[in-house]
Motif scaffolding. Structure first.
Motif, PDB file in Angstrom:
ATOM      1  N   ARG A   1       6.610   2.986  -2.158  1.00  0.00           N
ATOM      2  CA  ARG A   1       7.215   3.969  -3.433  1.00  0.00           C
ATOM      3  C   ARG A   1       8.524   3.534  -3.971  1.00  0.00           C
ATOM      4  NH1 ARG A   1       9.296   8.566  -4.098  1.00  0.00           N
ATOM      5  NH2 ARG A   1      10.595   8.870  -2.081  1.00  0.00           N
TER       6      ARG A   1
ATOM      7  N   ARG B   1       6.539   2.134   5.653  1.00  0.00           N
ATOM      8  CA  ARG B   1       6.068   1.141   4.878  1.00  0.00           C
ATOM      9  C   ARG B   1       5.690   1.892   3.525  1.00  0.00           C
ATOM     10  NH1 ARG B   1       4.541  -0.978   9.909  1.00  0.00           N
ATOM     11  NH2 ARG B   1       4.419  -3.274   9.925  1.00  0.00           N
ATOM     12  N   ARG B   2       5.336   3.111   3.730  1.00  0.00           N
ATOM     13  CA  ARG B   2       4.894   3.905   2.545  1.00  0.00           C
ATOM     14  C   ARG B   2       6.023   4.160   1.480  1.00  0.00           C
ATOM     15  NH1 ARG B   2       2.601   8.216   4.831  1.00  0.00           N
ATOM     16  NH2 ARG B   2       4.331   9.613   4.848  1.00  0.00           N
ATOM     17  N   GLU B   3       7.313   4.301   2.100  1.00  0.00           N
ATOM     18  CA  GLU B   3       8.505   4.331   1.384  1.00  0.00           C
ATOM     19  C   GLU B   3       8.858   3.015   0.866  1.00  0.00           C
ATOM     20  OE1 GLU B   3      10.374   7.070   0.439  1.00  0.00           O
ATOM     21  OE2 GLU B   3       8.484   7.899   0.687  1.00  0.00           O
TER      22      GLU B   3
ATOM     23  N   ASP C   1       0.910  -1.409  -0.036  1.00  0.00           N
ATOM     24  CA  ASP C   1       0.069  -0.114  -0.118  1.00  0.00           C
ATOM     25  C   ASP C   1       0.830   1.403  -0.111  1.00  0.00           C
ATOM     26  OD1 ASP C   1      -1.770   2.094   0.267  1.00  0.00           O
ATOM     27  OD2 ASP C   1      -2.603   1.159   2.180  1.00  0.00           O
ATOM     28  N   ALA C   2       0.994   1.943  -1.031  1.00  0.00           N
ATOM     29  CA  ALA C   2       1.642   3.217  -1.326  1.00  0.00           C
ATOM     30  C   ALA C   2       1.042   4.391  -0.229  1.00  0.00           C
ATOM     31  CB  ALA C   2       1.966   3.542  -2.582  1.00  0.00           C
ATOM     32  N   ALA C   3      -0.178   4.261  -0.075  1.00  0.00           N
ATOM     33  CA  ALA C   3      -0.851   5.335   0.703  1.00  0.00           C
ATOM     34  C   ALA C   3      -0.994   4.938   2.236  1.00  0.00           C
ATOM     35  CB  ALA C   3      -2.310   5.179   0.203  1.00  0.00           C
ATOM     36  N   HIS C   4      -0.017   4.066   2.453  1.00  0.00           N
ATOM     37  CA  HIS C   4      -0.229   3.636   3.824  1.00  0.00           C
ATOM     38  C   HIS C   4       0.311   4.725   4.916  1.00  0.00           C
ATOM     39  CE1 HIS C   4       0.888   1.088   7.460  1.00  0.00           C
ATOM     40  NE2 HIS C   4       0.075   0.183   6.833  1.00  0.00           N
TER      41      HIS C   4
END
Lengths: 241, 229
Positions: free
Chosen positions: B138, B133-135, B125-128
């Motif tokens: 990404r 976790r987002r990075e 999930d890139a919107a985490h």
């Protein structure tokens, strides 16, 4: 009953619960992956998920609480005898009278042998083990590799495509059988809790492994399995042929 | 280019020459730059991570973790790059991929030995809400396994499109335990820059060949000194 009512009711029921049971309950809840919704979390606070023997085995006069043991960190944790009763430890280890078993990833045992001695400042070489008969019963009762993983506190996909094997240690090969202190090599700081049980309630202990029971990466450059205690056994996964 | 300077995210662009920690890659072959096997290097990397980044992290400067293996520092995060595998159809790439896979297995094995079974990180999930976790998402991390060590987490990451596409890069991150722990979670995780590439830091073929030759020279000199006694 509303959630607020449930919470009040649970809170009132906790008034008589000893601190070590509350903390153990919380540790089992936090370190287990099985509880997933808030209702379970509230109900867990009654201590029902703490194995009965452990609930009664904590030395109430000990200065160590379950939280304090866990928070002390690897290398600094006390001997289990400092907080568990002699009777509890005796009964716990009696579960291993028919032998002990450990599950190994094949490449890891080949690289390092059956022990875990790589802890800075730690001179012991030990292995975490389960009671053979209880592990066998568990493997016969679960319906999928995922269920086995969850019961053993392993990632859900641990057995998927994994090259794993069992190693059985006969009763006369259980050198130094004792409850884990949490200082041993291979201790998982995310999941370890005091008292000799996995968060899923499966009993565990540690045994001593000879220092020359090594593998490719940590020994003398040879893979001599005759130095290893125990005997190899293939792992038949539930749902497999 | 400065150490903290951001280059293109790994997910969208991975170019340059293939690179593998501790190895010299040329047109003819992929070889260890000091003659040791991949599993031995993997074990040494994990040993050094434990000794320098877990036990004595405050003193460890950016540079090399062990000879031939870089170490990048990004605030609370340390990055140990393992492999860089841009798309190419030549035999060299296949050889790099094979060794990179061996190295990945070796790092896993060394960590399993020390800390038990790995735990997985959800990275889809890139919107985490969690910056780490987002990075990871990404930067195109398709798989991340982690182990707790004292108050740090050792995270083995693999970049690339979903399997069966070959991996495009791999690395080890060392981050505060609470960034991944569910039992002792950190409340606020700062933003984190996980970008790196061999070109950014000049780990190209020439540099590695020079380093290997320099090390060979030191070894020969040392052998000569011992032999002259």
């Amino acid at each position: 009953m509303s959630m607020g009512g449930v919470a009040r009711s649970i809170k009132e029921s906790l008034d008589g619960v000893p601190i070590h049971v509350r903390q153990l309950s919380e540790l089992f809840r936090k370190h287990s992956r099985k509880q997933t919704d808030s209702t379970d979390r509230v109900v867990d606070l009654d201590g029902s998920n703490v194995p009965e023997p452990l609930r009664n085995g904590w030395r109430t006069e000990s200065r160590w609480t379950p939280d304090a043991v866990t928070d002390a960190g690897k290398g600094n944790r006390p001997d289990p005898g400092d907080y568990l009763s002699d009777e509890y430890m005796r009964n716990h280890l009696a579960q291993f009278e028919n032998g002990a078993t450990r599950i190994y990833v094949t490449r890891t045992i080949e690289n390092y042998g059956p022990g875990n001695n790589q802890v800075p400042g730690n001179v012991t070489n030990t292995a975490y083990v389960f009671p053979t008969d209880q592990l066998n019963n568990l493997m016969n009762s679960v319906k999928s590799p995922q269920e086995l993983s969850q019961s053993l506190g392993l990632p859900d996909d641990f057995f998927e495509g994994a090259d794993v094997q069992l190693r059985d240690f006969a009763p006369d090969e259980l050198d130094g059988l004792r409850l884990p202190s949490g200082n041993e090599g291979g201790t998982d700081p995310e999941r370890w809790i005091p008292g000799g049980y996995l968060p899923s309630g499966i009993p565990e202990a540690v045994i001593d492994i000879p220092h020359d029971a090594t593998g490719w990466a940590n020994g003398d450059g040879v893979l001599d399995q005759s130095r290893w205690p125990g005997s190899w056994r293939g792992l038949t996964l539930p749902g497999g042929d | 280019m400065g150490i903290g300077e951001v280059i293109r995210p790994l997910k969208n662009s991975l170019d340059g020459e293939p690179w593998l920690t501790g190895h010299v890659i040329d047109a003819a072959e992929v070889r260890s730059d000091d003659g040791e096997g991949v599993f031995v290097r993997a074990d040494r990397i994990v040993d050094a991570i434990e000794a320098q980044l877990v036990d004595a992290r405050a003193d460890e400067p950016e540079g090399e973790l062990i000879p031939g293996t870089p170490l990048l520092r990004r605030g609370d995060v340390s990055i140990v790059p393992l492999s860089w595998e841009p798309p190419a159809g030549d035999p060299t790439r296949a050889a790099v991929r094979e060794r990179a896979s061996e190295l990945w297995r070796g790092i896993r094995s060394a960590c399993e030995y020390r800390h038990g079974a790995a735990q997985g990180v959800e990275v889809a999930d890139a919107a985490h809400a969690d910056p780490y976790r987002r990075e990871l998402a990404r930067h195109g991390v398709r798989r991340a396994d982690w182990w707790g060590s004292d108050d740090r987490a050792i995270v083995l990451v693999v970049h690339g499109e979903p399997i069966p596409t070959p991996a495009s890069a791999s690395a080890v991150h060392v981050v505060p335990l609470g960034w991944l722990s569910t039992t002792r979670p950190t409340r606020r995780i700062p933003s984190v820059d996980l970008t790196w590439s061999p070109a950014t830091y000049g780990w190209g073929r020439e540099r590695l060949v020079e380093d290997a030759e320099e090390r060979d020279g030191r070894v020969r000199a040392a052998v000569g000194e011992v032999g002259s006694r």
